[in-house]
Design a protein around this motif. Structure first.
Motif, short mmCIF file in Angstrom:
data_model
loop_
_atom_site.label_atom_id
_atom_site.label_comp_id
_atom_site.label_asym_id
_atom_site.label_seq_id
_atom_site.Cartn_x
_atom_site.Cartn_y
_atom_site.Cartn_z
N VAL A 299 16.22 43.89 61.33
CA VAL A 299 16.29 42.89 60.27
C VAL A 299 17.57 42.96 59.34
O VAL A 299 18.53 43.79 59.74
CB VAL A 299 14.99 43.52 59.14
N ASN A 300 17.78 42.18 58.79
CA ASN A 300 19.03 42.12 57.69
C ASN A 300 19.25 43.05 57.04
O ASN A 300 18.42 44.05 56.46
CB ASN A 300 18.82 40.78 56.56
N LEU A 301 20.39 43.71 57.18
CA LEU A 301 20.73 45.08 56.38
C LEU A 301 20.88 45.24 55.12
O LEU A 301 20.47 46.07 54.60
CB LEU A 301 22.17 45.34 56.88
N LYS A 302 20.85 43.97 54.43
CA LYS A 302 20.85 43.94 53.01
C LYS A 302 19.19 44.28 52.27
O LYS A 302 19.19 44.89 51.26
CB LYS A 302 21.45 42.67 52.41
N LEU A 303 18.25 43.82 53.13
CA LEU A 303 16.94 44.15 52.79
C LEU A 303 16.93 45.78 52.72
O LEU A 303 16.17 46.33 51.74
CB LEU A 303 15.83 43.63 53.84
#
Length: 471
Positions: free
Chosen positions: A329-333
């Motif tokens: 998944v997106n690291l920012k999440l």
């Protein structure tokens, strides 16, 4: 035999097992000593201000040497630096165990720290090289679990050993672990490419060590010396001059100790800055919470330990899950989500009162552990994935350095803010009552935890603007 091992489908997990053994030993020893300090102080006849250097000298030495040994691993071979670190750490542990003088004990702790920095600086690089691409996040997540377990086990194991065998046993326990780890490292770890054509920057290493030790001394001791004192100002000046000299000198070299161009890459810079502020936020709570439970709630040490335990326990559970998710998944999440949980926990703690239910405090500790576990694994993955394979050593060393600087800076900021606010509250009270002392404590505690929440918010803003691609 090495060829046979390398042909095994699970060979990289054998490499992982050896590296995390070193991580566990180094983090265990960093936390196991604190519980023995009062006993050491009594038996060696030293003041608490002196015996505290058993911990401080270890931290300062590790922090100043991490990038040096990360670079040494890149140049001379990570296996060589990593395994020799076990030998030096084991020798230092033996010298600590036979110390009958506080000065000898502190000097032996510095030897231990040299070995520990050789191990810690190359752990992430060895893991990163063994687990390239998407599998790296999972492995680094488990490393985060090992760090949490080492920190969690240290105080309880140290208490048992000190109470039953004596304080020297906390050092003797390292000998069999260190010897076994050295032998396993020689057998299991790949030799790797040896780049002896690159020169090692010894003068740059000297400048960096002097600058970092001076800076960390100011951060850790400034509240005791006084922030405007001659000692603080002169030490800070030494740090500023030597670090500026270091940056200027490194920019002229073909093979610098720290490749400063790494910081030109936004994913690397964002990851290191975000990690720095996250550790500052974490240690604003870690430093002051035990004092709240002791001074305000009058709890026994056993109960204090139980209330703090949810933090490393939840971090140990969440870190590998977060590492696994960072591959998908997106690291920012994960990073911003984890930091948001941390901010929420710190904001709640910034308003606690003497009568706040203990289960709520334990729940907050668990939330902070979840937030930290969610953030650390993908952040480490992002940092290592932003550099080439031949720079993994120095990148891992810088990452470990940032962790230590964050711990020292967060502790220094929390203590300084706490003491400043508490003294203002009491400055016009000649003989404060117990109620006024509690109110003064909480006034300082609340503002220090708010500052911690601000550090976490800064980390979240930086992380929100990072690139999320993992190669």
């Amino acid at each position: 035999m090495k060829e046979k091992l390398q042909s095994l489908s699970y060979y990289r997990w054998l490499i992982f097992g050896v590296t995390v053994l070193g991580t566990f030993m180094a983090t265990l020893d960093a936390s196991i000593v604190n519980v023995a300090l009062p006993i050491i102080s009594g038996e060696l006849g030293s003041q608490l201000t002196t015996v505290q250097w058993v911990v401080t000298a270890y931290l300062l030495a590790i922090s100043s040497l991490l990038p040096l040994f990360g670079r040494a691993g890149d140049v001379y071979g990570r296996k060589k630096i990593f395994t020799n670190g076990f030998l030096i750490f084991t020798i230092g542990s033996a010298l600590c165990g036979i110390s009958t003088d506080i000065k000898l004990l502190i000097a032996s702790r510095v030897i231990q720290a040299i070995g520990a920095s050789m191990i810690m600086a190359n752990t992430q690089a060895l893991v990163g090289a063994a687990f390239p691409g998407k599998d790296r996040g999972r492995a680094l997540g488990i490393v985060g679990t090992v760090v949490a377990l080492g920190s969690m086990t240290g105080p309880s194991l140290g208490g048992i050993l000190v109470g039953t065998v004596g304080w020297s046993s906390i050092f003797w326990i390292n000998l069999p672990i260190g010897i076994i780890a050295y032998i396993l490292g020689q057998i299991v770890l790949p030799t790797g490419e040896n780049r002896r054509d690159e020169s090692f920057d010894f003068f740059g290493a000297f400048l960096f060590s002097v600058g970092m030790i001076s800076l960390l001394l100011v951060l850790s001791e400034g509240h005791e010396w006084g922030w405007r004192s001659y000692t603080t100002i002169s030490t800070l000046l030494i740090s500023a001059v030597t670090l500026a000299w270091f940056v200027n000198y490194e920019g002229k070299l073909k093979y610098p100790m720290i490749d400063l161009t790494l910081f030109h890459r936004w994913p690397f810079l964002a990851g290191t800055l975000s990690g720095l502020f996250s550790f500052m936020a974490m240690f604003s709570n870690n430093m002051l919470m035990p004092f709240y439970l002791d001074n305000v709630r009058n709890l026994a040490p056993t109960h204090i330990g139980l209330l703090i335990t949810p933090f490393p326990l939840m971090m140990a559970v969440v870190a590998p899950i977060s590492g696994y998710l960072s591959e998908r998944v997106n690291l920012k999440l994960l990073t911003v989500g984890g930091l948001s949980i941390t901010i929420t926990g710190l904001l709640y703690l910034s308003g606690i009162a003497p009568e706040t239910e203990l289960w709520k405090i334990a729940l907050c500790q668990a939330c902070l552990g979840i937030g930290t576990g969610l953030f650390q694994s993908p952040n480490n993955n992002s940092i290592l994935s932003s550099v080439s394979a031949e720079k993994l050593g120095v990148a891992g060393g810088i990452n470990a350095l940032i962790r230590n600087v964050g711990m020292v800076s967060g502790t220094a900021a929390a203590v300084s803010i706490f003491e400043f606010k508490r003294r203002i509250f009491l400055e016009n009270i000649a003989v404060p009552t117990s109620t006024q002392l509690t109110e003064a404590f909480l006034s300082g505690y609340h503002i220090a935890l708010l500052a911690g929440a601000c550090f976490a918010a800064i980390s979240a803003i930086i992380s929100l603007n990072r690139q999320s691609h993992i190669r």
